[in-house]
Write a protein that holds these residues in place. Structure first.
Motif, PDB file in Angstrom:
ATOM      1  N   VAL A   1       0.833  -1.213   0.000  1.00  0.00           N
ATOM      2  CA  VAL A   1       0.000   0.000   0.000  1.00  0.00           C
ATOM      3  C   VAL A   1       0.868   1.263   0.000  1.00  0.00           C
ATOM      4  N   PRO A   2       1.842   1.398   0.919  1.00  0.00           N
ATOM      5  CA  PRO A   2       2.669   2.607   0.855  1.00  0.00           C
ATOM      6  C   PRO A   2       3.604   2.647  -0.357  1.00  0.00           C
ATOM      7  N   PHE A   3       4.002   1.495  -0.887  1.00  0.00           N
ATOM      8  CA  PHE A   3       4.818   1.511  -2.101  1.00  0.00           C
ATOM      9  C   PHE A   3       4.019   2.112  -3.265  1.00  0.00           C
ATOM     10  N   ILE A   4       2.765   1.724  -3.384  1.00  0.00           N
ATOM     11  CA  ILE A   4       1.925   2.269  -4.457  1.00  0.00           C
ATOM     12  C   ILE A   4       1.788   3.784  -4.286  1.00  0.00           C
ATOM     13  N   ARG A   5       1.483   4.215  -3.096  1.00  0.00           N
ATOM     14  CA  ARG A   5       1.342   5.662  -2.857  1.00  0.00           C
ATOM     15  C   ARG A   5       2.664   6.388  -3.109  1.00  0.00           C
ATOM     16  N   GLY A   6       3.761   5.820  -2.633  1.00  0.00           N
ATOM     17  CA  GLY A   6       5.067   6.444  -2.831  1.00  0.00           C
ATOM     18  C   GLY A   6       5.439   6.559  -4.295  1.00  0.00           C
ATOM     19  N   LEU A   7       5.130   5.539  -5.078  1.00  0.00           N
ATOM     20  CA  LEU A   7       5.400   5.590  -6.523  1.00  0.00           C
ATOM     21  C   LEU A   7       4.508   6.618  -7.208  1.00  0.00           C
ATOM     22  N   GLU A   8       3.251   6.702  -6.802  1.00  0.00           N
ATOM     23  CA  GLU A   8       2.362   7.728  -7.368  1.00  0.00           C
ATOM     24  C   GLU A   8       2.872   9.124  -7.024  1.00  0.00           C
ATOM     25  N   ASN A   9       3.337   9.307  -5.796  1.00  0.00           N
ATOM     26  CA  ASN A   9       3.889  10.603  -5.394  1.00  0.00           C
ATOM     27  C   ASN A   9       5.173  10.908  -6.157  1.00  0.00           C
ATOM     28  N   LEU A  10       6.019   9.902  -6.343  1.00  0.00           N
ATOM     29  CA  LEU A  10       7.256  10.091  -7.100  1.00  0.00           C
ATOM     30  C   LEU A  10       6.941  10.459  -8.547  1.00  0.00           C
ATOM     31  N   SER A  11       5.928   9.844  -9.121  1.00  0.00           N
ATOM     32  CA  SER A  11       5.513  10.190 -10.480  1.00  0.00           C
ATOM     33  C   SER A  11       5.128  11.663 -10.557  1.00  0.00           C
ATOM     34  N   HIS A  12       4.369  12.127  -9.565  1.00  0.00           N
ATOM     35  CA  HIS A  12       3.977  13.544  -9.497  1.00  0.00           C
ATOM     36  C   HIS A  12       5.215  14.440  -9.397  1.00  0.00           C
TER      37      HIS A  12
END
Length: 168
Positions: free
Chosen positions: A11-22
């Protein structure tokens, strides 16, 4: 609801990757006197690796956890990214892998042995310790390094870009 291996990692990996994409999107869209190709290879310090490397390690750490703990088949990705578009594609591919993991794939595996092969030999963990002592800290180390590289290069990024990826 109990904290599970899935909730402490995927769950936090997905959020972290989405944030990194941003963060990368914001960095690539910024008006800068620095060419994008130079940003992708920018470093915090001469003895550290560049932005592309940081994104590659974020990806490898997240998908490695999915392989080692959830039992997904390994997915090799060549570390050939040289543009912001390449890095975004790497993040997209990694997100697709992580979204295939189901919570039950990691259920009851807290004490399962995880063996990590490194240049210095094998390192053995329980799945829980692997996630808490290696995968999660390593993931965030490289996300922060990528953020810090772009900040150092003058990109207009703030704490909420890191924490919320542009979401309020």
């Amino acid at each position: 609801m109990p904290v599970t291996l899935y909730r402490m990692s995927i769950v936090p990996f997905i959020r972290g990757l989405e944030n990194l994409s941003h963060i990368l999107k914001k960095g690539s869209n910024a008006e800068s006197t620095i060419p994008a190709s130079q940003l992708v290879s920018a470093r915090l310090h001469p003895d550290m690796q560049g932005l592309a490397y940081q994104v590659q390690r974020v990806s490898d750490t997240a998908k490695g956890a999915a392989v080692r703990v959830a039992g997904l088949d390994p997915v090799a990705m060549a570390d050939t990214e040289t543009t912001f578009e390449d890095l975004q594609e790497r993040i997209t591919q990694t997100l697709e892998i992580l979204k295939r993991v189901k919570e039950e794939d990691m259920e009851g595996k807290e004490d399962q042995e995880v063996v990590m092969k490194t240049m210095r030999g094998e390192k053995k963990f329980t799945a829980k310790d692997y996630l808490l002592q290696y995968a999660v800290p390593n993931f965030y180390f490289h996300v922060v390094a990528a953020y810090a590289i772009l900040r150092k290069e003058g990109m207009d990024l703030g704490k909420m870009d890191y924490l919320a990826g542009g979401r309020e």
